[in-house]
Motif scaffolding. Structure first.
Motif, PDB file in Angstrom:
ATOM      1  N   GLU A 187       0.811  -1.210   0.000  1.00  0.00           N
ATOM      2  CA  GLU A 187       0.000   0.000   0.000  1.00  0.00           C
ATOM      3  C   GLU A 187       0.853   1.273   0.000  1.00  0.00           C
ATOM      4  O   GLU A 187       0.583   2.213  -0.771  1.00  0.00           O
ATOM      5  CB  GLU A 187      -0.941  -0.001   1.198  1.00  0.00           C
ATOM      6  CG  GLU A 187      -1.868   1.195   1.244  1.00  0.00           C
ATOM      7  CD  GLU A 187      -2.880   1.103   2.370  1.00  0.00           C
ATOM      8  OE1 GLU A 187      -3.823   1.916   2.368  1.00  0.00           O
ATOM      9  OE2 GLU A 187      -2.733   0.233   3.256  1.00  0.00           O
ATOM     10  N   PHE A 190       2.311   1.826  -3.382  1.00  0.00           N
ATOM     11  CA  PHE A 190       1.301   2.260  -4.344  1.00  0.00           C
ATOM     12  C   PHE A 190       0.943   3.738  -4.154  1.00  0.00           C
ATOM     13  O   PHE A 190       0.709   4.459  -5.122  1.00  0.00           O
ATOM     14  CB  PHE A 190       0.048   1.392  -4.224  1.00  0.00           C
ATOM     15  CG  PHE A 190       0.232  -0.032  -4.675  1.00  0.00           C
ATOM     16  CD1 PHE A 190       1.106  -0.345  -5.700  1.00  0.00           C
ATOM     17  CD2 PHE A 190      -0.472  -1.054  -4.067  1.00  0.00           C
ATOM     18  CE1 PHE A 190       1.277  -1.661  -6.124  1.00  0.00           C
ATOM     19  CE2 PHE A 190      -0.318  -2.364  -4.481  1.00  0.00           C
ATOM     20  CZ  PHE A 190       0.566  -2.671  -5.506  1.00  0.00           C
ATOM     21  N   LEU A 191       0.901   4.167  -2.900  1.00  0.00           N
ATOM     22  CA  LEU A 191       0.609   5.577  -2.627  1.00  0.00           C
ATOM     23  C   LEU A 191       1.708   6.471  -3.184  1.00  0.00           C
ATOM     24  O   LEU A 191       1.439   7.504  -3.797  1.00  0.00           O
ATOM     25  CB  LEU A 191       0.458   5.798  -1.124  1.00  0.00           C
ATOM     26  CG  LEU A 191      -0.856   5.319  -0.495  1.00  0.00           C
ATOM     27  CD1 LEU A 191      -0.753   5.315   1.026  1.00  0.00           C
ATOM     28  CD2 LEU A 191      -2.031   6.201  -0.946  1.00  0.00           C
ATOM     29  N   ASN A 194       1.467   6.698  -6.922  1.00  0.00           N
ATOM     30  CA  ASN A 194       0.157   7.091  -7.465  1.00  0.00           C
ATOM     31  C   ASN A 194      -0.421   5.977  -8.334  1.00  0.00           C
ATOM     32  O   ASN A 194      -0.951   6.223  -9.433  1.00  0.00           O
ATOM     33  CB  ASN A 194       0.252   8.395  -8.262  1.00  0.00           C
ATOM     34  CG  ASN A 194       0.456   9.600  -7.374  1.00  0.00           C
ATOM     35  OD1 ASN A 194      -0.007   9.630  -6.232  1.00  0.00           O
ATOM     36  ND2 ASN A 194       1.171  10.592  -7.889  1.00  0.00           N
ATOM     37  N   ASN A 195      -0.330   4.762  -7.829  1.00  0.00           N
ATOM     38  CA  ASN A 195      -0.768   3.568  -8.547  1.00  0.00           C
ATOM     39  C   ASN A 195      -2.231   3.290  -8.222  1.00  0.00           C
ATOM     40  O   ASN A 195      -2.555   2.682  -7.194  1.00  0.00           O
ATOM     41  CB  ASN A 195       0.114   2.375  -8.164  1.00  0.00           C
ATOM     42  CG  ASN A 195      -0.176   1.137  -8.980  1.00  0.00           C
ATOM     43  OD1 ASN A 195      -1.309   0.895  -9.405  1.00  0.00           O
ATOM     44  ND2 ASN A 195       0.850   0.330  -9.208  1.00  0.00           N
ATOM     45  N   LEU A 199      -3.869   0.511  -5.501  1.00  0.00           N
ATOM     46  CA  LEU A 199      -4.662   0.970  -4.362  1.00  0.00           C
ATOM     47  C   LEU A 199      -6.079   0.393  -4.409  1.00  0.00           C
ATOM     48  O   LEU A 199      -6.666   0.086  -3.366  1.00  0.00           O
ATOM     49  CB  LEU A 199      -4.710   2.489  -4.336  1.00  0.00           C
ATOM     50  CG  LEU A 199      -3.378   3.164  -3.976  1.00  0.00           C
ATOM     51  CD1 LEU A 199      -3.445   4.659  -4.254  1.00  0.00           C
ATOM     52  CD2 LEU A 199      -3.028   2.904  -2.514  1.00  0.00           C
ATOM     53  N   VAL A 202      -5.774  -2.920  -2.933  1.00  0.00           N
ATOM     54  CA  VAL A 202      -5.625  -2.811  -1.479  1.00  0.00           C
ATOM     55  C   VAL A 202      -7.009  -2.738  -0.846  1.00  0.00           C
ATOM     56  O   VAL A 202      -7.290  -3.396   0.166  1.00  0.00           O
ATOM     57  CB  VAL A 202      -4.792  -1.570  -1.097  1.00  0.00           C
ATOM     58  CG1 VAL A 202      -4.841  -1.346   0.418  1.00  0.00           C
ATOM     59  CG2 VAL A 202      -3.347  -1.735  -1.552  1.00  0.00           C
ATOM     60  N   GLN A 218     -10.833   3.845   2.683  1.00  0.00           N
ATOM     61  CA  GLN A 218      -9.692   4.744   2.515  1.00  0.00           C
ATOM     62  C   GLN A 218      -8.924   4.422   1.240  1.00  0.00           C
ATOM     63  O   GLN A 218      -8.537   5.322   0.475  1.00  0.00           O
ATOM     64  CB  GLN A 218      -8.765   4.654   3.725  1.00  0.00           C
ATOM     65  CG  GLN A 218      -9.358   5.216   5.005  1.00  0.00           C
ATOM     66  CD  GLN A 218      -8.457   4.999   6.203  1.00  0.00           C
ATOM     67  OE1 GLN A 218      -7.370   4.429   6.086  1.00  0.00           O
ATOM     68  NE2 GLN A 218      -8.903   5.436   7.370  1.00  0.00           N
ATOM     69  N   ALA A 219      -8.689   3.126   1.012  1.00  0.00           N
ATOM     70  CA  ALA A 219      -7.927   2.720  -0.175  1.00  0.00           C
ATOM     71  C   ALA A 219      -8.718   2.976  -1.454  1.00  0.00           C
ATOM     72  O   ALA A 219      -8.171   3.462  -2.452  1.00  0.00           O
ATOM     73  CB  ALA A 219      -7.548   1.247  -0.067  1.00  0.00           C
ATOM     74  N   ALA A 222      -8.622   6.623  -2.164  1.00  0.00           N
ATOM     75  CA  ALA A 222      -7.301   7.022  -2.666  1.00  0.00           C
ATOM     76  C   ALA A 222      -7.173   6.684  -4.150  1.00  0.00           C
ATOM     77  O   ALA A 222      -6.652   7.484  -4.943  1.00  0.00           O
ATOM     78  CB  ALA A 222      -6.202   6.339  -1.868  1.00  0.00           C
ATOM     79  N   ALA A 223      -7.667   5.510  -4.536  1.00  0.00           N
ATOM     80  CA  ALA A 223      -7.651   5.121  -5.950  1.00  0.00           C
ATOM     81  C   ALA A 223      -8.607   5.982  -6.760  1.00  0.00           C
ATOM     82  O   ALA A 223      -8.323   6.333  -7.917  1.00  0.00           O
ATOM     83  CB  ALA A 223      -8.009   3.646  -6.090  1.00  0.00           C
TER      84      ALA A 223
END
Length: 278
Positions: A187, A190-191, A194-195, A199, A202, A218-219, A222-223
């Motif tokens: 994770e 990935f953050l 910027n994947n 994410l 995740v 949250q994941a 983020a994605a």
């Protein structure tokens, strides 16, 4: 009769621990050893899931409809790892029933579908039964499949994978939910990268393997900020299910984003949400 919704997955994970409020008391740690291809013939966990699910009892019985898919106590996932509502799954079930005519009962070959997600809420199996009008059987924990189609469940608080990729030796059983957890340990990476796809997965693993909707949300969000439409859709549905202050507004924004990207399920969900507000 089998109706398989599972995606073909490759799993890579390090030990992961669930630290979320659970729908039932969980205890213990189960360690799963990944097969070493240098020492024996190995099968990717996702491939094993598909092959083993094909042998589950009832697949050849025209009166029983087996539904094999990923799930947790709160929700179903389809083969694209998109959240699938009970109503959506019920429509697919009804289509099969209408075509086959002989179906008398449904078996959910899916983790946690016999467990209520919270006090006052019904298990997914019961929710589906009430919509389709047939008995529906669910499971009481994490699903394990064996090569001959036998199933068992466990209710461990934590699962650790001894290895970097979830493979099984030929003939070994497979833990279905663990196949979704490959991205969790990556994770932070990935953050940084910027994947969005990483994410997104995740979020899938956090919801299905860790049984942690808050971490999944949250994941997914983020994605979604990186323009992943299915992640935005999943985040919206988790918020709508959670029903906390501000969730409806946030869900509408997420669905609007996904719909603008051409995601048709999001377009449908957004239209329904707006119609309820009128």
């Amino acid at each position: 009769m089998k109706y398989l919704l599972s995606a073909l997955l490759l799993a890579a994970s390090v030990p992961v621990l669930a630290d979320c409020k659970q729908p039932v008391p969980l205890s213990g740690l189960i360690t799963v050893s990944s097969c070493d291809p240098a020492k024996s013939a190995c099968l990717p966990a996702g491939q094993a899931i598909v092959e083993y699910a094909d042998k589950v009892a009832g697949n050849d019985d025209p009166t029983q409809l087996n539904m094999a898919l990923h799930a947790n106590p709160w929700r179903f996932y389809d083969g694209d790892m998109r959240i699938q509502t009970v109503a959506e799954l019920a429509r697919k079930v009804k289509e099969v029933i209408e075509k086959e005519k002989k179906v008398e009962r449904i078996a959910l070959v899916a983790s946690w579908t016999g467990v209520a997600p919270a006090p006052g809420r019904k298990p997914l199996a019961q929710q589906l039964a009430e919509v389709v009008g047939l008995p529906v059987g669910g499971l009481q924990g994490f699903l394990w499949l064996t090569r001959d189609g036998s199933i068992r469940t466990t209710q461990q608080a934590a699962t650790a994978l001894n290895g970097n990729v979830y493979r099984i030796a030929e003939g070994e059983e497979v833990m279905v939910s663990l196949a979704t957890g490959w991205a969790i340990s990556q994770e932070a990476e990935f953050l940084t990268q910027n994947n969005a796809e990483g994410l997104f997965h995740v979020g899938v693993g956090a919801d299905i393997l860790l049984l942690c909707p808050e971490r999944a949300l949250q994941a997914f969000e983020a994605a979604a900020r990186l323009s992943h439409p299915i992640a935005a859709y999943n985040a919206a549905l988790i918020r709508l299910d959670r029903k906390q202050k501000g969730d409806r507004e946030a869900a509408q924004a997420l669905l609007k984003q996904a719909a603008a990207a051409g995601d048709k399920p999001a377009q449908v969900a957004l239209q329904k949400l707006r119609s309820k507000q009128r």
